[in-house]
Design an enzyme around this catalytic site. Structure first.
Site, PDB file in Angstrom:
ATOM      1  N   HIS A  12      12.880  21.133  56.933  1.00 62.41           N
ATOM      2  CA  HIS A  12      11.492  21.606  57.023  1.00 62.41           C
ATOM      3  C   HIS A  12      10.704  20.773  58.044  1.00 62.41           C
ATOM      4  O   HIS A  12      11.073  19.625  58.337  1.00 62.41           O
ATOM      5  CB  HIS A  12      10.790  21.438  55.660  1.00 62.41           C
ATOM      6  CG  HIS A  12      11.214  22.408  54.607  1.00 62.41           C
ATOM      7  ND1 HIS A  12      11.556  22.011  53.333  1.00 62.41           N
ATOM      8  CD2 HIS A  12      11.317  23.764  54.627  1.00 62.41           C
ATOM      9  CE1 HIS A  12      11.864  23.083  52.606  1.00 62.41           C
ATOM     10  NE2 HIS A  12      11.734  24.154  53.371  1.00 62.41           N
ATOM     11  N   GLU A  72       6.168  22.404  46.230  1.00 60.62           N
ATOM     12  CA  GLU A  72       5.457  22.488  47.518  1.00 60.62           C
ATOM     13  C   GLU A  72       5.817  23.749  48.293  1.00 60.62           C
ATOM     14  O   GLU A  72       4.979  24.295  49.018  1.00 60.62           O
ATOM     15  CB  GLU A  72       5.824  21.276  48.389  1.00 60.62           C
ATOM     16  CG  GLU A  72       5.309  21.384  49.809  1.00 60.62           C
ATOM     17  CD  GLU A  72       5.708  20.209  50.684  1.00 60.62           C
ATOM     18  OE1 GLU A  72       6.907  19.953  50.856  1.00 60.62           O
ATOM     19  OE2 GLU A  72       4.808  19.539  51.180  1.00 60.62           O
ATOM     20  N   ASP A  73       7.054  24.216  48.152  1.00 61.02           N
ATOM     21  CA  ASP A  73       7.512  25.319  48.993  1.00 61.02           C
ATOM     22  C   ASP A  73       6.928  26.670  48.599  1.00 61.02           C
ATOM     23  O   ASP A  73       7.062  27.631  49.351  1.00 61.02           O
ATOM     24  CB  ASP A  73       9.053  25.381  48.969  1.00 61.02           C
ATOM     25  CG  ASP A  73       9.647  24.144  49.628  1.00 61.02           C
ATOM     26  OD1 ASP A  73       9.121  23.729  50.672  1.00 61.02           O
ATOM     27  OD2 ASP A  73      10.606  23.587  49.069  1.00 61.02           O
ATOM     28  N   ARG A  89      15.142  31.202  45.637  1.00 69.78           N
ATOM     29  CA  ARG A  89      13.910  30.504  45.273  1.00 69.78           C
ATOM     30  C   ARG A  89      12.725  31.460  45.075  1.00 69.78           C
ATOM     31  O   ARG A  89      11.634  31.023  44.711  1.00 69.78           O
ATOM     32  CB  ARG A  89      13.583  29.455  46.327  1.00 69.78           C
ATOM     33  CG  ARG A  89      14.700  28.408  46.469  1.00 69.78           C
ATOM     34  CD  ARG A  89      14.218  27.139  47.104  1.00 69.78           C
ATOM     35  NE  ARG A  89      13.108  26.572  46.350  1.00 69.78           N
ATOM     36  CZ  ARG A  89      12.364  25.555  46.764  1.00 69.78           C
ATOM     37  NH1 ARG A  89      12.623  24.993  47.914  1.00 69.78           N
ATOM     38  NH2 ARG A  89      11.363  25.110  46.029  1.00 69.78           N
ATOM     39  N   CYS A 117       7.491  17.357  48.552  1.00 69.37           N
ATOM     40  CA  CYS A 117       7.950  18.637  47.990  1.00 69.37           C
ATOM     41  C   CYS A 117       7.748  18.764  46.478  1.00 69.37           C
ATOM     42  O   CYS A 117       7.782  19.865  45.950  1.00 69.37           O
ATOM     43  CB  CYS A 117       9.407  18.860  48.338  1.00 69.37           C
ATOM     44  SG  CYS A 117      10.443  17.485  47.937  1.00 69.37           S
ATOM     45  N   ARG A 124      13.990  28.538  57.235  1.00 69.99           N
ATOM     46  CA  ARG A 124      13.292  29.135  56.083  1.00 69.99           C
ATOM     47  C   ARG A 124      12.019  29.917  56.448  1.00 69.99           C
ATOM     48  O   ARG A 124      11.604  30.788  55.684  1.00 69.99           O
ATOM     49  CB  ARG A 124      12.896  28.025  55.100  1.00 69.99           C
ATOM     50  CG  ARG A 124      14.068  27.223  54.539  1.00 69.99           C
ATOM     51  CD  ARG A 124      14.899  28.041  53.588  1.00 69.99           C
ATOM     52  NE  ARG A 124      16.068  27.314  53.132  1.00 69.99           N
ATOM     53  CZ  ARG A 124      16.060  26.451  52.115  1.00 69.99           C
ATOM     54  NH1 ARG A 124      14.934  26.218  51.460  1.00 69.99           N
ATOM     55  NH2 ARG A 124      17.162  25.836  51.765  1.00 69.99           N
ATOM     56  N   ASP A 145      15.959  24.956  42.163  1.00 66.71           N
ATOM     57  CA  ASP A 145      15.103  24.165  43.059  1.00 66.71           C
ATOM     58  C   ASP A 145      13.639  24.160  42.629  1.00 66.71           C
ATOM     59  O   ASP A 145      12.766  23.775  43.419  1.00 66.71           O
ATOM     60  CB  ASP A 145      15.213  24.736  44.485  1.00 66.71           C
ATOM     61  CG  ASP A 145      16.487  24.275  45.184  1.00 66.71           C
ATOM     62  OD1 ASP A 145      16.716  23.052  45.242  1.00 66.71           O
ATOM     63  OD2 ASP A 145      17.246  25.138  45.669  1.00 66.71           O
TER      64      ASP A 145
HETATM   65  C1  CIR Z   1      15.936  23.690  49.190  1.00 68.20           C
HETATM   66  O1  CIR Z   1      16.878  23.653  49.978  1.00 68.20           O
HETATM   67  O2  CIR Z   1      15.141  24.598  49.189  1.00 68.20           O
HETATM   68  C2  CIR Z   1      15.822  22.566  48.183  1.00 68.20           C
HETATM   69  N1  CIR Z   1      17.116  22.146  47.781  1.00 68.20           N
HETATM   70  C3  CIR Z   1      15.033  21.418  48.742  1.00 68.20           C
HETATM   71  C4  CIR Z   1      13.615  21.769  49.038  1.00 68.20           C
HETATM   72  C5  CIR Z   1      12.803  20.599  49.466  1.00 68.20           C
HETATM   73  N2  CIR Z   1      11.484  21.025  49.764  1.00 68.20           N
HETATM   74  C6  CIR Z   1      10.670  20.363  50.560  1.00 68.20           C
HETATM   75  O3  CIR Z   1      11.009  19.349  51.124  1.00 68.20           O
HETATM   76  N3  CIR Z   1       9.464  20.888  50.771  1.00 68.20           N
END
Ligand code: CIR
Length: 261
Positions: A167, A72-73, A92, A254, A137, A67
């Site tokens: 999110h 962004e995360d 992650r 993201c 999360r 991922d």
């Molecule tokens: C996840 O589930 O963490 C990733 N497959 C997708 C993350 C998307 N992130 C976001 O929209 N900020």
């Protein structure tokens, strides 16, 4: 009119991982992802960022981190500092090492510590208020830590209940100074004081994720009816096809960390 004295807008990005097929999925069924197409779509997304005035700082691919395109995360970047997150998905957590190295060149760094978990996709800043989605999360411990870190800089951090999507920014994003794009099925509009709203088209539940950059809004081509609603409000919508990233439960906010540099 832009001049050389103005600060540059920087977008930190990372290419699609060769391992993206093994991505985390929560609300989206697993379907085959065309990695080559995903890479081309991600490059088109970067071109849209460039057209809207960003300089791209493209990190190296992380071929083992499925991922890792969703940068962004991994961090919350403000003018005063950057907070490196502790992503809610164990798979992650290793993404933050290279992000911290990159952002440390631009900002003083703070970090979310265990037992806190936080994904940047849950963080929506509107002026000096920082809303944080209470998702699968991001937890209350992280909200408390973020509140303490940001209070020193005059920000108020507020938790927001959320349901039915990954999110907070799957449910609501800012598209104008006082204007939010929202899916009220996922988050209550009343949580956002003094704001006006554009609601997503009811047939496009995942349409609330928009990325405003300068005078334009980067927006997924998969939501044409909501795009029309934004255009009717006078907004300059720049659509990008991110179909393969959507299969990995991502969209447009993201795939970058935006900062003034
Ligand atoms: C996840 O589930 O963490 C990733 N497959 C997708 C993350 C998307 N992130 C976001 O929209 N900020």
């Amino acid at each position: 009119m832009s001049t050389n004295q103005e600060s540059t807008r920087l977008a930190v990005t990372r290419p699609v991982s060769a391992a993206m097929a093994a991505c985390e999925l929560t609300h989206v069924p697993r379907t085959a992802i065309d990695i080559d197409l995903a890479r081309r779509q991600h490059e088109d997304y970067e071109q849209a960022l460039i057209r809207l005035g960003c300089r791209i700082e493209r990190l190296a691919e992380e071929p083992a981190l499925a991922d890792s395109v969703f940068v962004e995360d991994t961090a919350i970047v403000l003018d005063e500092l950057a907070v490196i997150t502790r992503p809610g998905a164990q798979s992650r957590r290793a993404e933050i090492t290279s992000i911290a190295a990159a952002l440390g060149k631009h900002r003083r760094l703070e970090r979310i510590q265990a037992p806190g978990t936080l994904d940047g996709g849950d963080v929506l800043r509107v002026g000096r208020t920082v809303y944080v989605g209470l998702s699968t999360r991001s937890n209350a411990a992280a909200i408390g830590q973020l509140g303490a870190l940001l209070a020193r800089h005059g920000y108020r951090v507020q938790g927001v209940p959320l349901g039915g999507c990954l999110h907070l920014k799957s449910a609501v994003t800012q598209v104008g100074p006082q204007l939010l794009l929202i899916n009220p099925a996922y988050v209550e509009p009343a949580r956002f004081a003094d704001m006006q709203f554009v609601q997503v088209d009811p047939g496009e539940p995942l349409a609330a994720n928009a990325l405003p950059i300068g005078d334009g809004i980067i927006y997924p081509a998969s939501n044409p009816r909501t795009a029309q609603r934004l255009r009717q409000r006078g907004l300059a919508v720049h659509t990008v096809d991110v179909s393969e990233l959507e299969k990995a439960e991502g969209a447009v906010t993201c795939c970058s960390l935006i900062l003034s540099a």
